[in-house]
Motif scaffolding. Structure first.
Motif, PDB file in Angstrom:
ATOM      1  N   PRO A 149       0.810  -1.224   0.000  1.00 38.46           N
ATOM      2  CA  PRO A 149       0.000   0.000   0.000  1.00 38.46           C
ATOM      3  C   PRO A 149       0.845   1.277   0.000  1.00 38.46           C
ATOM      4  O   PRO A 149       0.547   2.210  -0.755  1.00 38.46           O
ATOM      5  N   THR A 150       1.886   1.306   0.818  1.00 37.64           N
ATOM      6  CA  THR A 150       2.697   2.519   0.883  1.00 37.64           C
ATOM      7  C   THR A 150       3.329   2.823  -0.467  1.00 37.64           C
ATOM      8  O   THR A 150       3.386   3.975  -0.901  1.00 37.64           O
ATOM      9  N   ARG A 151       3.796   1.773  -1.137  1.00 36.06           N
ATOM     10  CA  ARG A 151       4.400   1.988  -2.459  1.00 36.06           C
ATOM     11  C   ARG A 151       3.367   2.476  -3.465  1.00 36.06           C
ATOM     12  O   ARG A 151       3.675   3.298  -4.313  1.00 36.06           O
ATOM     13  N   ILE A 152       2.132   1.959  -3.375  1.00 42.19           N
ATOM     14  CA  ILE A 152       1.087   2.430  -4.288  1.00 42.19           C
ATOM     15  C   ILE A 152       0.847   3.920  -4.049  1.00 42.19           C
ATOM     16  O   ILE A 152       0.812   4.716  -4.993  1.00 42.19           O
ATOM     17  N   ILE A 153       0.727   4.293  -2.781  1.00 43.48           N
ATOM     18  CA  ILE A 153       0.421   5.693  -2.473  1.00 43.48           C
ATOM     19  C   ILE A 153       1.555   6.596  -2.953  1.00 43.48           C
ATOM     20  O   ILE A 153       1.323   7.626  -3.591  1.00 43.48           O
ATOM     21  N   LEU A 154       2.797   6.176  -2.698  1.00 41.91           N
ATOM     22  CA  LEU A 154       3.931   7.016  -3.087  1.00 41.91           C
ATOM     23  C   LEU A 154       4.068   7.100  -4.611  1.00 41.91           C
ATOM     24  O   LEU A 154       4.271   8.182  -5.158  1.00 41.91           O
ATOM     25  N   SER A 155       3.943   5.959  -5.287  1.00 43.11           N
ATOM     26  CA  SER A 155       4.068   6.052  -6.748  1.00 43.11           C
ATOM     27  C   SER A 155       2.866   6.789  -7.318  1.00 43.11           C
ATOM     28  O   SER A 155       2.977   7.460  -8.346  1.00 43.11           O
ATOM     29  N   GLY A 156       1.731   6.725  -6.622  1.00 41.08           N
ATOM     30  CA  GLY A 156       0.562   7.514  -7.015  1.00 41.08           C
ATOM     31  C   GLY A 156       0.844   9.003  -6.918  1.00 41.08           C
ATOM     32  O   GLY A 156       0.534   9.766  -7.842  1.00 41.08           O
ATOM     33  N   VAL A 157       1.462   9.405  -5.816  1.00 50.54           N
ATOM     34  CA  VAL A 157       1.795  10.821  -5.636  1.00 50.54           C
ATOM     35  C   VAL A 157       2.707  11.278  -6.770  1.00 50.54           C
ATOM     36  O   VAL A 157       2.482  12.325  -7.396  1.00 50.54           O
ATOM     37  N   ALA A 158       3.723  10.458  -7.084  1.00 51.90           N
ATOM     38  CA  ALA A 158       4.685  10.832  -8.122  1.00 51.90           C
ATOM     39  C   ALA A 158       3.998  10.963  -9.484  1.00 51.90           C
ATOM     40  O   ALA A 158       4.134  11.982 -10.168  1.00 51.90           O
ATOM     41  N   ILE A 159       3.245   9.937  -9.857  1.00 54.24           N
ATOM     42  CA  ILE A 159       2.634   9.954 -11.187  1.00 54.24           C
ATOM     43  C   ILE A 159       1.545  11.015 -11.278  1.00 54.24           C
ATOM     44  O   ILE A 159       1.429  11.725 -12.278  1.00 54.24           O
ATOM     45  N   ASN A 160       0.781  11.192 -10.185  1.00 47.78           N
ATOM     46  CA  ASN A 160      -0.224  12.252 -10.180  1.00 47.78           C
ATOM     47  C   ASN A 160       0.410  13.613 -10.403  1.00 47.78           C
ATOM     48  O   ASN A 160      -0.141  14.468 -11.098  1.00 47.78           O
ATOM     49  N   SER A 161       1.597  13.835  -9.801  1.00 44.14           N
ATOM     50  CA  SER A 161       2.194  15.165  -9.947  1.00 44.14           C
ATOM     51  C   SER A 161       2.738  15.364 -11.358  1.00 44.14           C
ATOM     52  O   SER A 161       2.643  16.460 -11.910  1.00 44.14           O
ATOM     53  N   VAL A 162       3.268  14.304 -11.954  1.00 39.04           N
ATOM     54  CA  VAL A 162       3.738  14.431 -13.340  1.00 39.04           C
ATOM     55  C   VAL A 162       2.564  14.755 -14.272  1.00 39.04           C
ATOM     56  O   VAL A 162       2.612  15.688 -15.071  1.00 39.04           O
ATOM     57  N   LEU A 163       1.480  13.974 -14.104  1.00 40.29           N
ATOM     58  CA  LEU A 163       0.313  14.204 -14.959  1.00 40.29           C
ATOM     59  C   LEU A 163      -0.282  15.585 -14.707  1.00 40.29           C
ATOM     60  O   LEU A 163      -0.710  16.281 -15.632  1.00 40.29           O
ATOM     61  N   GLY A 164      -0.276  15.988 -13.428  1.00 40.44           N
ATOM     62  CA  GLY A 164      -0.804  17.308 -13.065  1.00 40.44           C
ATOM     63  C   GLY A 164      -0.014  18.414 -13.742  1.00 40.44           C
ATOM     64  O   GLY A 164      -0.586  19.385 -14.258  1.00 40.44           O
ATOM     65  N   ALA A 165       1.311  18.253 -13.738  1.00 40.74           N
ATOM     66  CA  ALA A 165       2.168  19.268 -14.355  1.00 40.74           C
ATOM     67  C   ALA A 165       1.878  19.366 -15.845  1.00 40.74           C
ATOM     68  O   ALA A 165       1.742  20.453 -16.404  1.00 40.74           O
ATOM     69  N   TYR A 166       1.738  18.209 -16.486  1.00 36.71           N
ATOM     70  CA  TYR A 166       1.444  18.180 -17.918  1.00 36.71           C
ATOM     71  C   TYR A 166       0.122  18.884 -18.203  1.00 36.71           C
ATOM     72  O   TYR A 166       0.028  19.728 -19.106  1.00 36.71           O
ATOM     73  N   THR A 167      -0.896  18.554 -17.393  1.00 30.52           N
ATOM     74  CA  THR A 167      -2.213  19.158 -17.608  1.00 30.52           C
ATOM     75  C   THR A 167      -2.135  20.677 -17.423  1.00 30.52           C
ATOM     76  O   THR A 167      -2.690  21.438 -18.217  1.00 30.52           O
ATOM     77  N   SER A 168      -1.427  21.124 -16.380  1.00 29.88           N
ATOM     78  CA  SER A 168      -1.317  22.565 -16.123  1.00 29.88           C
ATOM     79  C   SER A 168      -0.626  23.262 -17.286  1.00 29.88           C
ATOM     80  O   SER A 168      -1.052  24.331 -17.740  1.00 29.88           O
ATOM     81  N   LEU A 169       0.466  22.655 -17.747  1.00 33.76           N
ATOM     82  CA  LEU A 169       1.216  23.260 -18.849  1.00 33.76           C
ATOM     83  C   LEU A 169       0.324  23.405 -20.080  1.00 33.76           C
ATOM     84  O   LEU A 169       0.259  24.445 -20.715  1.00 33.76           O
ATOM     85  N   LEU A 170      -0.396  22.312 -20.354  1.00 36.89           N
ATOM     86  CA  LEU A 170      -1.283  22.305 -21.512  1.00 36.89           C
ATOM     87  C   LEU A 170      -2.321  23.421 -21.397  1.00 36.89           C
ATOM     88  O   LEU A 170      -2.621  24.114 -22.362  1.00 36.89           O
ATOM     89  N   GLN A 171      -2.820  23.611 -20.191  1.00 35.49           N
ATOM     90  CA  GLN A 171      -3.839  24.642 -19.983  1.00 35.49           C
ATOM     91  C   GLN A 171      -3.254  26.030 -20.144  1.00 35.49           C
ATOM     92  O   GLN A 171      -3.880  26.921 -20.695  1.00 35.49           O
ATOM     93  N   MET A 172      -2.011  26.219 -19.647  1.00 36.57           N
ATOM     94  CA  MET A 172      -1.372  27.525 -19.776  1.00 36.57           C
ATOM     95  C   MET A 172      -1.173  27.882 -21.242  1.00 36.57           C
ATOM     96  O   MET A 172      -1.372  29.015 -21.658  1.00 36.57           O
ATOM     97  N   LEU A 173      -0.743  26.896 -22.012  1.00 35.08           N
ATOM     98  CA  LEU A 173      -0.459  27.147 -23.412  1.00 35.08           C
ATOM     99  C   LEU A 173      -1.728  27.398 -24.218  1.00 35.08           C
ATOM    100  O   LEU A 173      -1.694  27.955 -25.300  1.00 35.08           O
ATOM    101  N   ASN A 174      -2.867  26.937 -23.690  1.00 34.68           N
ATOM    102  CA  ASN A 174      -4.115  27.089 -24.430  1.00 34.68           C
ATOM    103  C   ASN A 174      -5.154  27.825 -23.590  1.00 34.68           C
ATOM    104  O   ASN A 174      -6.311  27.444 -23.550  1.00 34.68           O
ATOM    105  N   SER A 175      -4.693  28.882 -22.930  1.00 33.27           N
ATOM    106  CA  SER A 175      -5.565  29.496 -21.924  1.00 33.27           C
ATOM    107  C   SER A 175      -6.812  30.142 -22.533  1.00 33.27           C
ATOM    108  O   SER A 175      -7.741  30.486 -21.817  1.00 33.27           O
TER     109      SER A 175
END
Lengths: 337, 258
Positions: A149-175
């Protein structure tokens, strides 16, 4: 109410279930009559039974009724999903967001809406796929001779933040064309029709029925991995099956109406405070409670400010937070110890 | 029933927790594994019950490789009470003991009456029947430990493995737990394998003691054979005398004054 309580202050399931059902019926009746045009129930009944089309009939049957059904199904699916994940992770903060469902769906949805707007018609399909992919990615990253479980949560945090960054960037570029994305991010039931109801009904009924098959392993996982294992439960396999089931339930709703936070996190906790942690009673109560709460939030959202819709996700967070804190202080005195 | 572990080796990463150990366990006996912290006693217990993967060696239950058992099939043969176990605070005693029946249930197949009968038997045998409607947090530490033992008992295993069953209990509950273990072994013939820290208790209740040091078996035999001044010095680096007192069947360990 004293007699309905057992030693631990947990209420009897029957009492709670009947109360929640009555609330659901009342909410349905209220929800069908309020809105930018308010009708009384007798008026609605009278108009609906009439031959031919009339405004009341159209509004009630084509706008409000599908919306009510959607709210009920989404509430039920998200709460069940959260309940299962909290057992999988042995963590009270687990919800569909933890395993990447929201981030994955958001990534796919933003990409489609902003970069390939011609494909917006297949948005649900891509959102579902994105959610499933992110979830798969998180679990494969967390895998090391089993899923911890701990590994799932931690890798979840990592992947969520990568995807979040991508989504934010995409939104900034197409505001300049963010409206569609924002609607998706703040999950709204506005403008949904029988089409969505029919699809989600198939998905959610399958998912909810399957969730009853998860009860035994969800319970056993609460006893600790080694205890569950020595009781003959395949711990890794159970974790994966329960997670897949939870991801499926959450992804189905996200694909249809976008992201609605908080339900999956909070409803299982309230259910636990009401009837205890045994999944045999906790799952059915979560289903009813989730339906109640989401329908309530959506009805508030579309009627509180005349002429304006507040997305259900926002109402959920604003009302749900304080209500949950109240429950935690008032009733959950032993809870979390 | 017999359990035979041959040349079992367990690694945690690069660290060798159990080097190359053979262990033989029989139904009907109480076997206790003792040894200092980090000597590998819990590790070998987990390895021979398949809670932990071993790198080398084989474990046989009645000549059959433990790896070839289905998980439920194994849970009917051996019951394990691990050191770490939790239950949500509102779980009722009878529900918790009911989880011991999981190995006998499969989807849509359930013998309710039989399950109920055995759950009641397990609760009565361990003396927690009167607590059945209480939640686990309303039980004292000693009561809770008996509830967990009842859960394992409801599996109807031929052998029961208890990993430090008396840790965190006060002395009266420790002795109660030991008495219960002895009683279960005598009355139903269930084999018991325990990891214990308290050598006095190990002496008192065990038919056989296995002493471990640095991941290996240091000695094995009856309590009297194994617990000696030399062993205490070699394994624990402790000076003591082994004293016999008239009227007691087992000797006592008297440590040198501090």
């Amino acid at each position: 109410m004293k007699s309905a309580k057992n030693v631990y202050g947990v209420l009897k399931v029957g009492t709670v279930a009947i109360a929640l059902l009555i609330i659901l019926v009342i909410l349905c009746l209220v929800s069908i009559s309020v809105g930018s045009a308010g009708y009384s129930i007798p008026e609605i009944l009278q108009q609906i039974t009439k031959e031919g089309n009339n405004p009341v009939k159209v509004i009630v049957l084509n706008l409000r009724l599908p919306r009510i059904l959607l709210a009920i199904m989404i509430g039920a699916c998200l709460s069940t999903s959260g309940a299962l994940l909290q057992s999988v992770m042995k963590n009270p903060l687990a919800d569909p967001g933890t395993i990447g469902v929201s981030a994955g769906a958001a990534t796919a949805a933003s990409t489609i809406i902003l970069l390939f707007p011609t494909m917006t018609g297949s948005l649900p399909l891509f959102a579902f796929g994105g959610a499933a992919l992110a979830c798969f990615l998180i679990y494969s990253m967390a895998w090391k001779q089993g899923v911890d479980p701990t590994r799932i949560i931690l890798s979840g945090v990592a992947i969520n933040s990568v995807l979040g960054a991508y989504t934010s960037l995409l939104q900034m570029l197409n505001s300049d064309s963010l409206q569609g994305v924002l609607a998706f991010m703040n999950g709204s039931l506005s403008g949904k029709s029988w089409y969505e109801v029919r699809i989600l009904a198939v998905y959610s009924i399958i998912g909810l029925v399957l969730s009853f098959g998860c009860i035994k392993s969800a319970n056993a996982l609460q006893l600790g991995d080694e205890m569950a294992k020595s009781l003959g439960i395949k711990v890794n396999l159970s974790r994966i099956i329960l997670s897949a089931e939870a991801a499926y339930l959450a992804a189905s709703t996200v694909a249809m109406v976008g992201m609605i936070g908080f339900v999956g996190l909070v409803v299982p906790h309230i259910a636990r405070i009401l009837v205890g942690s045994n999944y045999k009673v906790m799952i059915p109560v979560s289903i009813l409670l989730g339906a109640d709460i989401l329908l309530f939030a959506d009805t508030i959202g579309r009627s509180i400010v005349p002429g304006m819709e507040i997305p259900v996700g926002i109402v959920m967070a604003v009302c749900g937070g304080p209500f949950f804190l109240y429950m935690l202080r008032k009733k959950g005195a032993h809870y979390g110890n | 029933m017999e359990i035979n572990g041959k040349n079992v080796q367990v690694l945690y990463g690069d660290y060798i927790a159990v080097k190359d150990m053979s262990i033989h366990l029989k139904k009907g006996e109480i076997t206790t594994i003792i040894g200092p912290n980090g000597s590998g006693k819990s590790t070998i217990l987990k390895a021979i019950t398949r809670l932990l993967k071993y790198r080398k060696g084989t474990v046989l239950i009645d000549q059959k490789d433990i790896l070839s058992f289905g998980s439920k099939e194994l849970a009917k043969q051996i019951g394990v009470l691990p050191q770490s176990h939790t239950a949500p605070p509102d779980f009722k005693v009878k529900d918790l003991v009911g989880y011991g029946r999981i190995p006998y249930q499969s989807f849509g197949k359930k013998n309710k009456e039989e399950d109920e009968r055995i759950i009641n038997w397990a609760m009565k045998t361990t003396g927690v029947y009167d607590l059945r409607e209480k939640s686990i947090t309303q039980c004292s530490g000693g009561e809770a430990q008996r509830v967990w033992i009842a859960t394992v008992l409801a599996q109807q295993p031929e052998m029961m493995f208890l990993d430090e069953p008396t840790t965190y209990l006060d002395i009266s509950h420790q002795l109660d737990t030991m008495k219960l273990v002895k009683k279960l072994n005598k009355e139903s013939g269930i084999g018991v394998v325990m990891v214990l820290h308290d050598l006095g208790q190990a002496l008192e209740v065990s038919d056989r003691i296995i002493v471990m040091k640095h991941g290996e078996k240091y000695a094995e035999g009856t309590p009297e054979e194994v617990v000696t001044r030399k062993m205490m010095k070699d394994v624990y680096n402790v000076d003591c005398d082994i004293v016999w007192i008239e009227g007691r069947k087992k000797p006592l360990i008297v440590y040198r004054e501090i």
